[in-house]
Design a protein around this motif. Structure first.
Motif, short mmCIF file in Angstrom:
data_model
loop_
_atom_site.label_atom_id
_atom_site.label_comp_id
_atom_site.label_asym_id
_atom_site.label_seq_id
_atom_site.Cartn_x
_atom_site.Cartn_y
_atom_site.Cartn_z
N TYR A 84 -4.24 7.24 -2.47
CA TYR A 84 -5.26 6.11 -2.78
C TYR A 84 -5.77 5.83 -1.62
N TYR A 85 -5.32 6.21 -0.30
CA TYR A 85 -5.75 5.79 0.91
C TYR A 85 -7.31 6.51 0.87
N SER A 86 -8.30 5.56 1.45
CA SER A 86 -9.70 5.81 1.69
C SER A 86 -9.62 6.80 2.97
N ALA A 87 -8.50 6.59 3.89
CA ALA A 87 -8.68 7.37 5.22
C ALA A 87 -7.26 8.02 5.08
N PRO A 88 -7.13 9.10 6.13
CA PRO A 88 -5.90 10.00 6.28
C PRO A 88 -5.19 8.93 7.05
N HIS A 89 -3.85 9.18 7.08
CA HIS A 89 -2.90 8.27 7.60
C HIS A 89 -1.55 9.46 8.11
N ASP A 90 -1.14 9.51 9.32
CA ASP A 90 -0.24 10.50 9.76
C ASP A 90 1.07 9.39 10.02
N PRO A 91 2.17 9.34 9.17
CA PRO A 91 3.16 8.60 9.36
C PRO A 91 4.03 8.85 10.78
N THR A 92 3.85 10.00 11.18
CA THR A 92 4.85 10.48 12.32
C THR A 92 4.08 10.11 13.60
N LYS A 93 2.85 9.56 13.62
CA LYS A 93 2.24 9.08 14.68
C LYS A 93 1.91 7.41 14.35
N GLY A 94 2.80 6.82 15.33
CA GLY A 94 2.54 5.08 15.08
C GLY A 94 3.36 4.69 14.04
N LYS A 95 2.77 4.04 13.17
CA LYS A 95 3.48 3.11 12.10
C LYS A 95 3.39 3.88 10.82
N LYS A 96 4.68 3.71 10.18
CA LYS A 96 4.87 4.38 8.88
C LYS A 96 3.70 4.09 7.79
N TYR A 97 3.25 2.89 7.81
CA TYR A 97 2.30 2.62 6.88
C TYR A 97 1.04 2.16 7.54
N PRO A 98 -0.11 2.31 7.12
CA PRO A 98 -1.55 1.88 7.56
C PRO A 98 -1.77 0.63 7.32
N LEU A 99 -2.63 -0.14 7.80
CA LEU A 99 -3.04 -1.37 7.30
C LEU A 99 -3.66 -1.51 6.19
N LEU A 100 -3.23 -2.06 4.97
CA LEU A 100 -3.76 -2.06 3.81
C LEU A 100 -5.19 -2.07 3.80
N GLN A 101 -5.57 -3.02 4.50
CA GLN A 101 -7.19 -3.45 4.27
C GLN A 101 -7.89 -2.40 4.87
N LYS A 102 -7.60 -1.50 5.47
CA LYS A 102 -8.29 -0.34 5.93
C LYS A 102 -8.16 1.02 5.19
N VAL A 103 -7.40 0.77 4.10
CA VAL A 103 -7.35 2.14 3.40
C VAL A 103 -7.59 1.85 2.09
N LEU A 104 -7.46 0.59 1.59
CA LEU A 104 -7.90 0.13 0.17
C LEU A 104 -8.95 -0.68 0.22
N LYS A 105 -9.67 -0.93 -1.00
CA LYS A 105 -10.72 -1.99 -1.00
C LYS A 105 -10.79 -2.60 -2.32
N ALA A 106 -11.20 -3.59 -2.34
CA ALA A 106 -11.32 -4.36 -3.72
C ALA A 106 -12.38 -3.68 -4.59
N GLY A 107 -11.93 -3.47 -6.05
CA GLY A 107 -12.95 -2.68 -7.10
C GLY A 107 -12.24 -1.41 -6.99
N GLN A 108 -11.33 -0.85 -6.25
CA GLN A 108 -10.90 0.43 -6.38
C GLN A 108 -10.02 0.48 -7.53
N GLU A 109 -9.98 1.64 -8.37
CA GLU A 109 -9.09 1.89 -9.55
C GLU A 109 -7.70 2.66 -9.07
N VAL A 110 -6.73 2.12 -9.75
CA VAL A 110 -5.51 2.78 -9.50
C VAL A 110 -4.31 2.78 -10.70
N LEU A 111 -3.78 3.91 -10.71
CA LEU A 111 -2.83 3.85 -11.82
C LEU A 111 -1.52 3.13 -11.50
N VAL A 112 -1.01 2.30 -12.11
CA VAL A 112 0.07 1.45 -11.61
C VAL A 112 1.40 1.29 -12.68
#
Length: 486
Positions: free
Chosen positions: A84-112
């Motif tokens: 569901y990330y809108s931008a790629p994120h490599d957990p081996t470089k830096g933080k394990k998880y990206p900043l959520l506001q940078k990879v998700l957006k309001a109005g996006q559909e998800v299966l939960v």
């Protein structure tokens, strides 16, 4: 009264059609597991929804998802699948998880999927790492690893189960977890379960594509069906059901799992006794709702729920002299440890639990009580962690809530004490009634409306303060007479 045969378990399913389902697992006549579900309060845990991200909180690093419930669900950053990330994120470089506001957006559909039921003012806890449970396996879309349940302790059996899955690829992007009930099962049974789960996932994925959000795309089985799927094991020698339609459904499922056990499911037809009365379990069920639980040696457990934790106090009962205090304390604490493990499971108590044991001087006795508690909690399906006893006799337990609590769905705060456990005494309530009378009399003197006589005032009191009239008559009769005659 009938009881379970020694060393064997019985399952009981009591159904009030379209209203309530209760499931009990008993061993030698003692209830070891209890689950209840009201149809109008059906569980959402395990359900899969197509939701829409309503907003993202950068401080909490969580998204609030609208999935069709009254309150938005809570989806924290570590429960968001990278697909569901809108931008790629490599957990081996830096933080394990990206900043959520940078990879998700309001109005996006998800299966939960609902992991934890809504409680109080809190919405449901959600995850986008989905799982579909079957009889022997759990299919995990988005996670390709194959594992065996940690509760399968035999290393030989773990190796055998892994070997059965070799060459049985669940498909691209799909993983498997082998459940505890798979112990001793054949390759054919496990393969059949895998095929069922793959078809189920295909249907869920298709529905998740075509349905409009928010919508339900997969509904977990009801309690009766879940009980048979999850709890009907080889050591259950009888299944008693008091509803004919449910009994037929259970029989069909049991015939698939245990084809040679034709007399496994039995129908309770006795109209004069309930299922619980027939097997002498009603008192045990009543005790689940009680604040106090009696121990064999005369001690008691006392349960008090606070906002932050569940406090359990152990009362010793009568102590015959100081010389045997230490042995009495050990005996009572050992009994309490076993009873606490059972009650935590039956009541489905989750979160922080603090136990106030009777103080003991001998540290070896501390260790004995701790060991007894840990051993008794081994069979608990919920994840838990048991701490060590402090020198003041306090011990902390952290336990996962499974969402099966009979207390949470069948009780409510007392309207008199508002959940404090205390209420104003009758004298105080009567004084408040007198204040109301004074206020009404003062209001009548300045209002265009006047009391026509004592009868009208008495009628007012009867309609508005009925519960206080008897006490008022007994304790304040003369004062009321003076007030009414003014």
């Amino acid at each position: 009264m009938e009881k379970c045969r020694k060393g064997k378990r019985k399952m009981f399913i009591s159904v009030l059609p379209d209203e309530q389902v209760e499931v009990v697992l008993a061993e030698e006549g003692v209830i070891v597991e209890y689950y209840v579900e009201m149809v109008h309060q059906a569980k959402t845990k395990g359900n899969i929804y197509k939701g829409v991200i309503n907003n993202i909180d950068p401080n909490l690093q969580a998204a609030f998802v609208s999935y069709g419930a009254e309150k938005n669900g809570f989806l924290q950053v570590d429960e968001v699948h990278p697909e569901y990330y809108s931008a790629p994120h490599d957990p081996t470089k830096g933080k394990k998880y990206p900043l959520l506001q940078k990879v998700l957006k309001a109005g996006q559909e998800v299966l939960v999927q609902v992991v934890k039921e809504p409680t109080g003012t809190k919405g449901a806890f959600l995850t986008s790492y989905l799982s579909l449970p079957g009889r022997f396996l759990v299919l995990t879309p988005g996670r390709e690893q194959v594992g065996v349940s940690r509760k399968v302790e035999s290393e030989e059996e773990r190796t055998r189960l892994r070997a059965l899955l070799e060459g049985a690829s669940p498909g691209p992007g799909l993983g498997l977890i082998v459940r505890t009930v798979s112990v001793g099962q054949s390759k054919t049974s496990i393969q059949r379960d895998l095929q069922f789960l793959k078809r189920l996932w295909k249907d869920v994925r298709k529905k998740g594509t075509v349905e409009k959000a928010p919508s339900l795309v997969y509904k977990e089985l009801d309690l009766a069906a879940r009980a048979v799927r999850d709890y009907l094991t080889d050591d259950v020698n009888e299944v008693w059901v008091d509803d004919e339609q449910t009994a037929n459904t259970v029989q069909e499922f049991a015939a698939i799992v245990f084809p040679r056990r034709t007399n496994l499911v039995k129908l309770h037809k006795d109209a004069d006794r309930t299922l619980w009365e027939r097997f002498n379990m009603q008192k045990q069920l009543d005790q689940i709702y009680a604040r106090e639980v009696a121990l064999p040696s005369g001690g008691r457990l006392v349960f008090d729920q606070t906002e932050a934790l569940m406090a359990i106090d152990i009362n010793s009962g009568k102590i015959a002299g100081k010389t045997n205090f230490e042995s009495m304390a050990l005996r009572t604490n050992m009994e309490a440890a076993e009873a606490i493990a059972q009650q935590l499971k039956l009541r489905d108590i989750g979160g922080q639990v603090v136990v106030d044991f009777i103080e003991m001087r001998d540290r070896n006795h501390w260790r004995e009580v701790e060991k007894t508690l840990r051993t008794a909690m081994k069979n608990d399906r919920a994840r838990h962690d048991v701490g060590k006893m402090s020198r003041f006799g306090l011990l902390q337990i952290v336990r996962q809530r499974l969402g099966s609590s009979a207390l949470s769905i069948s009780t409510e705060p007392c309207p008199c004490c508002k959940g404090t456990g205390l209420r104003r005494n009758m004298e105080w309530q009567s004084l408040q009634a007198l204040k109301d009378i004074h206020r009404q009399l003062r209001a009548s003197e300045t209002s265009p409306f006047q009391w026509e006589g004592p009868e009208e005032l008495a009628l007012y009191l009867l309609n508005h303060k009925r519960e206080h009239l008897v006490e008022l008559e007994n304790r304040f009769a003369r004062k009321i007479d003076i007030l009414v005659r003014r």
